[in-house]
Enzyme design. Structure first.
Site, PDB file in Angstrom:
ATOM      1  N   SER A  84     -39.753 -16.026-108.767  1.00  0.00           N
ATOM      2  CA  SER A  84     -39.472 -14.709-109.765  1.00  0.00           C
ATOM      3  C   SER A  84     -40.037 -14.032-110.755  1.00  0.00           C
ATOM      4  O   SER A  84     -39.760 -13.136-111.192  1.00  0.00           O
ATOM      5  CB  SER A  84     -38.011 -14.746-109.182  1.00  0.00           C
ATOM      6  OG  SER A  84     -37.180 -14.542-108.521  1.00  0.00           O
ATOM      7  N   VAL A 121     -37.031 -19.526-109.579  1.00  0.00           N
ATOM      8  CA  VAL A 121     -36.131 -21.061-108.890  1.00  0.00           C
ATOM      9  C   VAL A 121     -37.314 -22.010-109.207  1.00  0.00           C
ATOM     10  O   VAL A 121     -36.451 -22.881-109.475  1.00  0.00           O
ATOM     11  CB  VAL A 121     -36.012 -20.938-107.030  1.00  0.00           C
ATOM     12  CG1 VAL A 121     -34.974 -20.215-107.283  1.00  0.00           C
ATOM     13  CG2 VAL A 121     -37.048 -20.614-107.128  1.00  0.00           C
ATOM     14  N   TYR A 174     -30.639 -13.257-113.758  1.00  0.00           N
ATOM     15  CA  TYR A 174     -29.727 -12.472-112.381  1.00  0.00           C
ATOM     16  C   TYR A 174     -28.588 -12.170-112.762  1.00  0.00           C
ATOM     17  O   TYR A 174     -28.524 -11.039-113.659  1.00  0.00           O
ATOM     18  CB  TYR A 174     -30.025 -13.505-111.732  1.00  0.00           C
ATOM     19  CG  TYR A 174     -31.136 -14.703-111.280  1.00  0.00           C
ATOM     20  CD1 TYR A 174     -32.124 -13.405-110.967  1.00  0.00           C
ATOM     21  CD2 TYR A 174     -31.476 -15.580-111.710  1.00  0.00           C
ATOM     22  CE1 TYR A 174     -32.956 -14.194-110.428  1.00  0.00           C
ATOM     23  CE2 TYR A 174     -32.545 -16.000-111.536  1.00  0.00           C
ATOM     24  CZ  TYR A 174     -33.791 -15.717-110.641  1.00  0.00           C
ATOM     25  OH  TYR A 174     -34.938 -15.823-110.382  1.00  0.00           O
ATOM     26  N   LYS A 184     -41.976 -10.978-109.990  1.00  0.00           N
ATOM     27  CA  LYS A 184     -41.481  -9.664-109.590  1.00  0.00           C
ATOM     28  C   LYS A 184     -41.948  -9.044-111.010  1.00  0.00           C
ATOM     29  O   LYS A 184     -42.122  -7.400-111.096  1.00  0.00           O
ATOM     30  CB  LYS A 184     -40.541  -9.874-109.763  1.00  0.00           C
ATOM     31  CG  LYS A 184     -40.080 -10.566-108.340  1.00  0.00           C
ATOM     32  CD  LYS A 184     -38.035 -11.234-107.820  1.00  0.00           C
ATOM     33  CE  LYS A 184     -38.358 -12.173-106.888  1.00  0.00           C
ATOM     34  NZ  LYS A 184     -36.758 -12.137-106.418  1.00  0.00           N
ATOM     35  N   TYR A 193     -45.309 -11.001-100.672  1.00  0.00           N
ATOM     36  CA  TYR A 193     -43.967 -11.850-100.925  1.00  0.00           C
ATOM     37  C   TYR A 193     -44.162 -12.681-101.466  1.00  0.00           C
ATOM     38  O   TYR A 193     -44.381 -13.249-102.461  1.00  0.00           O
ATOM     39  CB  TYR A 193     -42.703 -10.538-100.408  1.00  0.00           C
ATOM     40  CG  TYR A 193     -42.102 -11.425-101.741  1.00  0.00           C
ATOM     41  CD1 TYR A 193     -41.592 -11.314-103.131  1.00  0.00           C
ATOM     42  CD2 TYR A 193     -40.955 -13.058-100.985  1.00  0.00           C
ATOM     43  CE1 TYR A 193     -40.499 -11.520-103.492  1.00  0.00           C
ATOM     44  CE2 TYR A 193     -39.782 -13.182-101.517  1.00  0.00           C
ATOM     45  CZ  TYR A 193     -39.424 -12.170-102.883  1.00  0.00           C
ATOM     46  OH  TYR A 193     -38.630 -13.228-103.878  1.00  0.00           O
TER      47      TYR A 193
HETATM   48  N1  GLN Z   1     -39.376 -16.852-103.785  1.00  0.00           N
HETATM   49  C1  GLN Z   1     -38.122 -17.470-104.077  1.00  0.00           C
HETATM   50  C2  GLN Z   1     -37.472 -16.513-102.884  1.00  0.00           C
HETATM   51  O1  GLN Z   1     -36.978 -15.127-102.739  1.00  0.00           O
HETATM   52  C3  GLN Z   1     -37.778 -16.431-105.569  1.00  0.00           C
HETATM   53  C4  GLN Z   1     -36.611 -16.485-105.867  1.00  0.00           C
HETATM   54  C5  GLN Z   1     -36.501 -16.689-106.995  1.00  0.00           C
HETATM   55  O2  GLN Z   1     -37.420 -17.168-108.084  1.00  0.00           O
HETATM   56  N2  GLN Z   1     -35.284 -16.337-107.843  1.00  0.00           N
HETATM   57  O3  GLN Z   1     -36.432 -17.137-102.732  1.00  0.00           O
END
Ligand code: GLN
Length: 314
Positions: A70, A268, A250, A73, A198
């Site tokens: 993430s 994550v 988050y 992003k 993505y």
């Molecule tokens: N690639 C992970 C997902 O889509 C990214 C989510 C994350 O890092 N929180 O679940």
């Protein structure tokens, strides 16, 4: 404390601070919904801090490679803003924290007009992937990778294809989000092609010094102070940093703002990118996550350092 004196103090104290925070990893779990991530060492903790003159301090497992997940992003949002402008981007994603888990679909159905609440939750980032310019998914992904390499000043950055495949073959939740967005009319393109972009940008592999360099560009308003290159328009850095404060951690973004007080984005795989504006770019990795999906030991380390060096912006 003047700049260089603080960097010396950081170099001196980091190994011990990392050792203390590492113990907190025992309170977290490594993410396993992407099967390949479960292989990551739970006790790992590393940090790199880089200042505008190129001085750095690193400690712990700062050389451990990990996928951006993430954290990526933030930069795809910036690239979409550079490609399409604010008006188009914010007609497709909102500007507010969702209050839900990062992969929730709840509000897509409950709240009109059915666009993702912000670009840093999964639904929002999937929409952002669709806004990157490029003729087909491969060209879009190539542009994203090129942008990441430029920001990290590292041409060797590449995908971890095992992790890409591991996610892509098990991403039932993200697929449902994307198909839901297609049904809502928010996604226009082929769903699998958008998801491919993505999953690729989530799987770009970096280590803490790369992340610190990328963060330093944000800390310096879009300019890489080390190379002298201007990489991002200031306005888009401002937008990205604001989202990092309000939604970057988050559902624990408020807690992080109180405990650390810096713009940040977690992933994550246990990465956290943060910065002290004008002063430092910071990359952290600690794969054991708390229930909200943030690195337990990483957050603890940043809380300790922010208090010790008075970094909070608030
Ligand atoms: N690639 C992970 C997902 O889509 C990214 C989510 C994350 O890092 N929180 O679940």
């Amino acid at each position: 404390m003047p700049f260089t004196a603080e960097m010396d103090a950081l170099r001196a104290c980091l190994p011990q601070r990392v050792a203390v925070s590492r113990a907190h990893a025992a309170n977290g779990q490594v993410a396993s919904y992407i099967p390949d991530l479960a292989k990551t060492p739970r006790e790992a903790l590393g940090i790199s801090i880089l200042d505008p003159s190129g001085n750095s301090a690193s400690a712990g497992d700062s050389g451990l490679p990990f996928t951006m997940q993430s954290v990526s992003k933030v930069f795809t949002l910036i690239l979409a803003l550079m490609d399409r402008g604010e008006h188009i981007v914010f007609s497709k994603v909102g500007m507010e924290p969702s209050g839900d888990n990062f992969n929730s679909m709840l509000k897509l159905e409950l709240v009109e007009p059915g666009i993702p609440f912000n670009p840093l939750i999964n639904a929002g980032a999937i929409v952002i992937s669709s806004l990157i310019k490029g003729d087909g998914p491969q060209k879009k992904s190539a542009r994203i990778l090129h942008f990441f390499r430029e920001l990290a000043h590292n041409d060797a950055l590449d995908y971890n294809l095992e992790e890409y495949r591991s996610e892509s073959s098990t991403a039932f939740r993200n697929r449902s989000l994307a198909y839901f967005l297609k049904d809502n009319g928010v996604l226009k393109d082929d769903v699998e092609e958008v998801l491919d972009v993505y999953f690729h940008h989530c799987a770009v592999e970096i280590s803490c010094p790369d992340l610190a360099r990328m963060a330093l560009v944000l800390a310096c308003g879009g300019n890489d102070p080390i190379s002298g290159q201007s990489l991002i328009p200031r306005r888009f850095v401002q937008i990205a940093k604001t989202f990092m404060v309000t939604c970057g951690m988050y559902n624990a973004s408020g807690e992080f703002a109180i405990g650390v007080g810096l713009p940040a984005k977690s992933g994550v795989s246990g990465g956290i990118m943060t910065m002290v504006p004008g002063r430092y770019g910071i990359g952290v990795v600690g794969p054991a996550l708390n229930r909200k999906g943030n690195s337990v030991a990483g957050v603890h380390l940043l809380e300790t350092l922010s208090r010790e060096f008075d970094w909070s912006l608030f």
